[in-house]
Motif scaffolding. Structure first.
Motif, PDB file in Angstrom:
ATOM      1  N   HIS A  74       0.680  -1.218   0.039  1.00  0.00           N
ATOM      2  CA  HIS A  74      -0.003   0.089  -0.108  1.00  0.00           C
ATOM      3  C   HIS A  74       0.890   1.101  -0.033  1.00  0.00           C
ATOM      4  O   HIS A  74       0.205   2.282  -0.023  1.00  0.00           O
ATOM      5  CB  HIS A  74      -0.915  -0.165   1.270  1.00  0.00           C
ATOM      6  CG  HIS A  74      -0.239  -0.135   2.658  1.00  0.00           C
ATOM      7  ND1 HIS A  74      -0.980   0.303   3.716  1.00  0.00           N
ATOM      8  CD2 HIS A  74       0.896  -0.442   2.963  1.00  0.00           C
ATOM      9  CE1 HIS A  74      -0.057   0.051   4.615  1.00  0.00           C
ATOM     10  NE2 HIS A  74       1.011  -0.288   4.100  1.00  0.00           N
ATOM     11  N   ASP A 103      -3.652  -2.380   8.252  1.00  0.00           N
ATOM     12  CA  ASP A 103      -2.207  -2.260   8.314  1.00  0.00           C
ATOM     13  C   ASP A 103      -1.603  -1.402   9.533  1.00  0.00           C
ATOM     14  O   ASP A 103      -2.537  -0.223   9.296  1.00  0.00           O
ATOM     15  CB  ASP A 103      -1.540  -2.114   7.110  1.00  0.00           C
ATOM     16  CG  ASP A 103       0.223  -2.482   7.185  1.00  0.00           C
ATOM     17  OD1 ASP A 103       0.521  -3.390   6.623  1.00  0.00           O
ATOM     18  OD2 ASP A 103       0.853  -1.322   7.784  1.00  0.00           O
ATOM     19  N   VAL A 104      -0.633  -1.238  10.285  1.00  0.00           N
ATOM     20  CA  VAL A 104      -0.549  -0.454  11.264  1.00  0.00           C
ATOM     21  C   VAL A 104       0.101   0.797  10.619  1.00  0.00           C
ATOM     22  O   VAL A 104       0.085   1.896  11.205  1.00  0.00           O
ATOM     23  CB  VAL A 104       0.610  -1.229  12.108  1.00  0.00           C
ATOM     24  CG1 VAL A 104       1.878  -1.064  11.922  1.00  0.00           C
ATOM     25  CG2 VAL A 104       0.658  -0.274  13.666  1.00  0.00           C
ATOM     26  N   HIS A 105       0.483   0.717   9.385  1.00  0.00           N
ATOM     27  CA  HIS A 105       0.930   1.529   8.846  1.00  0.00           C
ATOM     28  C   HIS A 105      -0.101   2.562   7.894  1.00  0.00           C
ATOM     29  O   HIS A 105      -1.101   1.785   7.076  1.00  0.00           O
ATOM     30  CB  HIS A 105       2.163   1.498   7.779  1.00  0.00           C
ATOM     31  CG  HIS A 105       3.333   0.909   8.478  1.00  0.00           C
ATOM     32  ND1 HIS A 105       3.469  -0.329   8.728  1.00  0.00           N
ATOM     33  CD2 HIS A 105       4.277   1.647   9.297  1.00  0.00           C
ATOM     34  CE1 HIS A 105       4.402  -0.590   9.570  1.00  0.00           C
ATOM     35  NE2 HIS A 105       5.089   0.664   9.644  1.00  0.00           N
ATOM     36  N   ASP A 119       0.568  -6.076  11.185  1.00  0.00           N
ATOM     37  CA  ASP A 119       1.455  -5.545  12.144  1.00  0.00           C
ATOM     38  C   ASP A 119       1.058  -4.347  13.260  1.00  0.00           C
ATOM     39  O   ASP A 119       1.756  -3.804  13.829  1.00  0.00           O
ATOM     40  CB  ASP A 119       2.659  -4.831  11.174  1.00  0.00           C
ATOM     41  CG  ASP A 119       1.927  -3.716  10.057  1.00  0.00           C
ATOM     42  OD1 ASP A 119       0.819  -3.864   9.904  1.00  0.00           O
ATOM     43  OD2 ASP A 119       3.016  -3.500   9.278  1.00  0.00           O
ATOM     44  N   GLY A 145       1.763  -5.666   5.483  1.00  0.00           N
ATOM     45  CA  GLY A 145       2.960  -5.649   6.471  1.00  0.00           C
ATOM     46  C   GLY A 145       2.625  -7.069   7.333  1.00  0.00           C
ATOM     47  O   GLY A 145       1.576  -7.639   7.310  1.00  0.00           O
ATOM     48  N   TYR A 187       5.578  -8.497  10.426  1.00  0.00           N
ATOM     49  CA  TYR A 187       7.113  -8.740  10.620  1.00  0.00           C
ATOM     50  C   TYR A 187       7.570  -9.700  11.860  1.00  0.00           C
ATOM     51  O   TYR A 187       8.685 -10.130  11.899  1.00  0.00           O
ATOM     52  CB  TYR A 187       7.883  -7.399  10.544  1.00  0.00           C
ATOM     53  CG  TYR A 187       7.370  -6.511   9.370  1.00  0.00           C
ATOM     54  CD1 TYR A 187       7.853  -6.619   8.284  1.00  0.00           C
ATOM     55  CD2 TYR A 187       6.409  -5.467   9.469  1.00  0.00           C
ATOM     56  CE1 TYR A 187       7.411  -5.972   7.043  1.00  0.00           C
ATOM     57  CE2 TYR A 187       5.849  -4.795   8.777  1.00  0.00           C
ATOM     58  CZ  TYR A 187       6.412  -5.090   7.410  1.00  0.00           C
ATOM     59  OH  TYR A 187       6.133  -4.262   6.179  1.00  0.00           O
TER      60      TYR A 187
HETATM   61 ZN   LIG Z   1       2.799  -2.075   7.745  1.00  0.00          ZN
END
Ligand SMILES: [Zn+2]
Length: 354
Positions: free
Chosen positions: A132, A169-171, A258, A297, A299
């Motif tokens: 993304h 996603d965390v971002h 994430d 993400g 990780y």
């Molecule tokens: Zn992410």
């Protein structure tokens, strides 16, 4: 029961940012193997190879200059001004074969679009997609080509005119938002840790689309250490409200993993159960529309392998049993070793902007 397609190729793992990079697409092979071991594939969950997309699909989303540089770097050509295009060193290094791999993972997301658009499947999954942060004219945040935008275009071309994009996603899903911020037929909704603390630094709640698309950009940032009591409540409620209001023809759900407490990059603290429960509620909200599920993400490898394989089970209406864990046993030591290795890598990459 909603028939679900699962798009996978072991060639997805050739998205190779280096042996010590946090993003390791070999995780996708683990997930596929785990699902197969569990007997997940059959009439409810059907596996397909991705069909590579073609250059014109990519050029409909990215600038010709950027595509040219990706193609040349993919052949190992030297002397290119890679940093101008967001490519290495640092978070998104160029690698040999990146163009061919790009066509494949973008093609996986387009394969999802085609399978749900013709009504053969209600849902389709390609965890290699969901990249993304890819922008019109540059790579960013581990992402090179925007499979998401190419898949959304494919849905629209197949008659699913209004598309809702939901990103957990965390971002912040900045690349997708930027590509569609002036398109009133694509609503982007991103839930992420606030840009005040985390890459890419964008995604404020007051951001809106441009022109006639003013109401089609939505961002809900969370403070660090936000847990399930808030995250699991806000995401389904906000998604449900906007889904009802926008009334899309199809949904693209990016399930970057994430936001889990185990993840070494973000600072949200979801348990696996809370994260999965939220995805389950989202699938319930979107149940009457075609849904594409893409990765992103994630990780902490044991965690992402665990939750994404369970997403495939959930999407296809299959229950998981406790012995699923036994089929893929990962000690917490493995998880922490990976966490420490990731943090070492990040601290060494001084220009890594995560
Ligand atoms: Zn992410």
């Amino acid at each position: 029961m909603i028939k679900t397609a699962y798009i996978h190729s072991n060639l997805y793992a050739s998205y190779d940012l280096g042996p010590r990079h946090p993003l390791q697409q070999t995780r996708l092979i683990d997930i596929f193997d785990r699902l197969r071991l569990h007997g997940a594939f059959g009439t409810d969950l059907v596996s397909f190879d991705p069909i590579a997309c073609i250059e014109s699909d990519v050029l409909a989303v990215h600038s010709a200059d950027f595509v040219d540089v990706v193609k040349r770097a993919s052949k190992g050509e030297s002397g290119l001004n890679l940093s101008l295009y967001g490519l290495g060193p640092g978070d998104t290094p160029a690698f040999r074969g990146m163009w061919e791999n790009g066509l494949l993972y973008c093609g996986g997301s387009v394969t999802c679009a085609n399978l749900v658009a013709d009504g053969t499947f209600g849902r389709a999954i390609s965890f290699a997609g969901g990249l993304h942060h890819a922008h019109y004219d540059h790579a960013s945040g581990f992402c090179i080509l925007s499979d998401i935008a190419i898949a959304i275009n494919a849905l629209k071309a197949r008659g699913l005119r209004k598309v809702m994009y939901v990103d957990i996603d965390v971002h912040h899903g900045d690349g997708v938002e930027a590509l569609f911020r002036s398109d009133p037929d694509v609503l982007t909704l991103s839930f992420h840790e606030s840009g005040a603390w985390l890459f890419p630094g964008t995604g404020n709640v007051q951001d809106r689309g441009t022109g006639s698309a003013e109401q089609s950009v939505w961002n809900i940032p969370f403070a660090p250490n936000t847990g399930g009591d808030i995250w699991c409540d806000v995401i389904p409620r906000a998604s449900s409200h906007l889904f009802d209001e926008f009334s899309p023809d199809a949904v693209v759900l990016q399930v970057g993993a994430d936001a889990l407490a185990e993840d070494p990059l973000g600072h949200l603290v979801m348990t696996r159960w809370e994260w999965l429960h939220t995805v389950e509620k989202l699938l319930q909200v979107f149940r009457d529309k075609p849904v594409i599920i893409l990765g992103g993400g994630g990780y902490c490898r044991p965690a992402v392998v665990d939750v994404w394989s369970r997403v495939a089970m959930l999407a296809s209406g299959q229950c998981w049993s406790d012995d699923l864990d036994e089929a893929y046993s990962v000690s917490s030591k493995d998880s922490w070793d990976f966490h420490h290795a990731t943090m070492r890598y990040l601290s060494e990459q001084r220009d890594l902007s995560i």
